[in-house]
Write an enzyme that holds these catalytic residues in place. Structure first.
Site, PDB file in Angstrom:
ATOM      1  N   GLU A 108       0.859  -1.187   0.000  1.00  0.00           N
ATOM      2  CA  GLU A 108       0.000   0.000   0.000  1.00  0.00           C
ATOM      3  C   GLU A 108       0.890   1.230   0.000  1.00  0.00           C
ATOM      4  O   GLU A 108       1.988   1.195   0.551  1.00  0.00           O
ATOM      5  CB  GLU A 108      -0.818   0.056   1.295  1.00  0.00           C
ATOM      6  CG  GLU A 108      -2.197  -0.521   1.204  1.00  0.00           C
ATOM      7  CD  GLU A 108      -2.922  -0.423   2.538  1.00  0.00           C
ATOM      8  OE1 GLU A 108      -3.943  -1.077   2.661  1.00  0.00           O
ATOM      9  OE2 GLU A 108      -2.457   0.296   3.447  1.00  0.00           O
TER      10      GLU A 108
ATOM     11  N   ARG B  87     -13.573  -8.344  16.113  1.00  0.00           N
ATOM     12  CA  ARG B  87     -13.472  -8.791  17.506  1.00  0.00           C
ATOM     13  C   ARG B  87     -13.501  -7.575  18.417  1.00  0.00           C
ATOM     14  O   ARG B  87     -13.504  -6.444  17.944  1.00  0.00           O
ATOM     15  CB  ARG B  87     -12.139  -9.516  17.707  1.00  0.00           C
ATOM     16  CG  ARG B  87     -10.970  -8.627  17.262  1.00  0.00           C
ATOM     17  CD  ARG B  87      -9.637  -9.147  17.682  1.00  0.00           C
ATOM     18  NE  ARG B  87      -8.568  -8.626  16.858  1.00  0.00           N
ATOM     19  CZ  ARG B  87      -7.950  -7.462  17.019  1.00  0.00           C
ATOM     20  NH1 ARG B  87      -8.320  -6.640  17.976  1.00  0.00           N
ATOM     21  NH2 ARG B  87      -6.987  -7.075  16.209  1.00  0.00           N
TER      22      ARG B  87
END
Lengths: 170, 511
Positions: B200, B293
């Site tokens: 990226e 999560r």
């Protein structure tokens, strides 16, 4: 009791007499009359002119013979080395760079995952020498100086302890 | 509601989940490895089941053993905490196949968001802005070189299966690429069992800001605002805040709405976090990843919103609707969290495992410590070195920082090195106080410190007295140990625990 003390790079002569809860000390010519209370293993509450100093002394295993301790005073922490003038103990062992040699030392226990150099190879200062993994992190240990790898004491897969010499650069 | 929940984790997060269970009158069941037989999470549980030897692949990552323990205990649900199996879709699937409830999203949502490349595609499809780069795993260093050249240096190498900063490398120029590529791959392989990495473009002065979202199985989606997590070392967060010092309600709404769109696209249920990079220069934000999560830093959101995220997770897992609506979410005051790690900040945050010989945890107004250890406990070489999460709340950011400073001054840990001294200094740092944060904060902070200490004046009288007190205390300890006579050196009497562990690992890798 008379001791040579090295603290934060400063050397002072320390004389300490303790009688129960009272301590008279002279450090580098500064005289202190203190109250002392033991408040736990290696923990001392020192009172000097009404001020409270909460101290906690830790003697690292193995470092004890060399008189090396860590002392926490409140939230601050100091490295202290004691030399007993009577026993002349605590002669400090010169570590790291001596002469033209420099060591690459494991700063923590871990497992060697890669060796990036070969014996006899020339390395630049800051070049990666060995990669050690601990707690799932890989750390590249770098050469402290430019020179030649004269000793290589580990191979991939080896487990190493903190302070272990992994390579010597000359 | 469930009567019994098994917590498939250890340390402070296992303790945290148990606290919510207790409040809901649910009996908590612990699992543990041989290294954790007397750990705090075991001591606080109603029941405890041994999973296996210390290495996590033989204990906390053993899906079969975790499910067998749940069956044996009669637990109806499994809370995975974070780390270990928390984002493992295979585990989530195995849990439901065993007729148990997984406290978390569906395996499909986990798979979609678990791969960074498919998460990027999903975010793009949901209309979220993403950082320029390749969405596919790189096949070779040549491909990495081409992609990097196309998006332009500096670039980030990231593990496809990644998280927690592992398998992640910043590459400033082409000549650094081959070695960074190798290291990232090998770290990714050892941490996630998958060496794939992708590239990226690196964002300038990036702030790491994430949005906490929540969804129930009835289809309601809410966001709980942002957390600023820009202070990182090795791409792992160490200090987090809620709200961000930017504290821009419009930016919060825009990011919150985007996060909800992404969660909706994934058919998400439960607690989740959408991470963004925000350019400190342009205030543009880019989707980074979604964590399926509970996050380590959830306490700052709890302190500011007054909600209990674990309680809400359990309610949603039991099929209940969210206990609040978006309109009812209020952000009051400011919270800061410091992650107390067993690491030496003076030595580049090297892990510092060992026995905790002394522990005093702060308390008092506005202070919360989520710990997982006790005095005498061992910080093991096998697991993440997080000792506790210390959080402080205040009506304003300045007040929260003052409280954190006070709490840090009370906090003492002996026997191991911790990140506490580092936090004490950061809380007094001017740039931190001004809220000028980005992921380059720690390197800059270290430079300021180095410059400061090089032009340090003579120590003050107060400092000299403190040093003398340290010397006197050392002398008192020395004279006491002299009187007791020489003691056996346990370091020589028994073989190194690390070497033993190494042998165990070696043995297991052979079979």
């Amino acid at each position: 009791m008379k001791l040579h003390v090295e603290i934060e790079g400063e050397k002072v002569l320390l004389e300490v007499e303790r009688e129960g809860g009272r301590v008279v000390a002279e450090a580098g010519g500064r005289r202190y009359e203190l109250e002392v209370r033991g408040v736990g293993e290696g923990e001392y509450l020192l009172l000097h002119e009404g001020r409270v100093y909460e101290c906690r002394v830790e003697q690292a295993q193995g470092a004890r013979e060399r008189g090396e301790m860590r002392v926490a005073v409140g939230a601050g922490e100091y490295a202290v080395t004691l030399t007993d003038t009577k026993h002349l103990r605590g002669a400090r062992i010169a570590a790291g760079e001596h002469g033209g040699r420099a060591q690459v030392v494991a700063p923590m226990p871990g497992k060697v995952v890669r060796v990036l150099v070969e014996r006899g190879q020339a390395v630049e200062s800051g070049a990666g020498v060995v990669v050690v993994e601990a707690m799932k992190m890989q750390n590249e240990l770098k050469s402290p100086k430019a020179g030649t790898v004269v000793e290589l004491r580990v191979e991939p897969g080896a487990t190493v302890n903190a302070g272990e010499v992994l390579a010597v650069i000359e | 509601m469930f009567k019994k929940i098994l917590i498939a984790n250890r340390g402070e997060i296992a303790v945290r989940v148990m606290r919510a269970c207790r409040e809901m009158d649910i009996s908590p069941v612990a699992v543990y490895s041989e290294a954790d037989a007397s750990a705090l999470h075991v001591r606080l549980a109603d029941e405890a089941y041994l999973l296996g030897p210390a290495p996590s692949v033989e204990s906390y990552l053993r899906i079969d053993r975790v499910i067998a323990s749940a069956r044996e205990s009669g637990a109806e649900a499994i809370h995975p905490g974070y780390g270990f199996l928390a984002e493992n879709a295979t585990f989530a699937r195995a849990v439901s196949q065993a007729g148990l409830v997984f406290v978390g999203p569906s395996p499909e949502a986990m798979e979609l968001m678990g791969s960074k490349t498919s998460a990027r595609r999903a975010a793009l499809a949901a209309g979220a802005p993403v950082v320029p780069g390749a969405t596919e795993a790189l096949a070779s260093v040549e491909e990495a070189r081409e992609t990097a050249a196309r998006v332009g240096y500096p670039v980030m190498l990231k593990a496809v299966a990644g998280g927690g900063g592992k398998g992640m490398r910043l590459v400033a120029s082409e000549d650094e690429l081959p070695s960074a590529f190798e290291t990232a791959r090998s770290e990714a392989a050892s941490a996630f069992g998958d060496p794939s990495v992708y590239i990226e473009k690196a964002v300038e002065r990036p702030r790491h800001i994430e949005i906490q979202i929540f969804a129930d199985s009835q289809g309601s989606f809410v966001h709980l605002g942002e957390r600023e997590c820009s202070i990182q070392r090795r791409h792992q967060k160490v200090i987090e805040e809620c709200p961000s010092p930017i504290n821009d309600a419009r930016l919060r709404e825009a990011m919150g709405a985007t996060a909800i769109e992404i969660a909706r696209a994934a058919n998400y249920v439960g607690a989740g976090t959408v991470e963004f990079l925000v350019s400190d220069v342009t205030r543009e934000f880019y989707f980074l990843e979604m964590n399926t999560r509970l996050q380590v830093e959830h306490p700052v959101t709890e302190l500011v919103t007054g909600l209990d995220l674990v309680r809400e997770q359990i309610r949603v897992a039991a099929g209940l609707p969210l206990s609040f609506t978006q309109d009812e979410v209020r952000w009051t005051g400011h919270a800061v969290e410091c992650r107390v790690y067993a690491e030496d900040p003076e030595r580049d945050f090297m892990p510092s495992p060992g026995r905790i010989t002394h522990l005093r945890v702060p308390a008092g107004p506005g202070v919360r410590d989520d710990g997982g250890v006790y005095q005498g406990a061992e910080v093991s070489i096998y697991y993440d070195p997080l000792v506790s999460k210390l959080a402080a709340w205040g009506r304003t950011r300045a007040e929260a920082i003052e409280r954190m400073r006070r709490a840090l001054s009370e906090y003492t840990v002996g026997g191991i090195k911790t990140t506490l001294p580092f936090f004490r200094e950061v809380m007094r740092d001017e740039e931190f106080a001004a809220g000028r944060l980005d992921t380059g904060f720690i390197p800059r902070f270290n430079e300021r410190r180095a410059a400061e200490s090089s032009r340090a004046d003579e120590p003050s009288h107060e400092e000299i007295v403190r040093r003398d007190m340290a010397a006197i205390a050392a002398a008192l300890a020395y004279s006491e140990s002299e009187r007791r006579g020489p003691q056996p050196q346990p370091s020589q009497a028994e073989p190194s625990r690390w070497k033993m562990a190494g042998r165990v690992a070696l043995h297991n890798s052979r079979v």
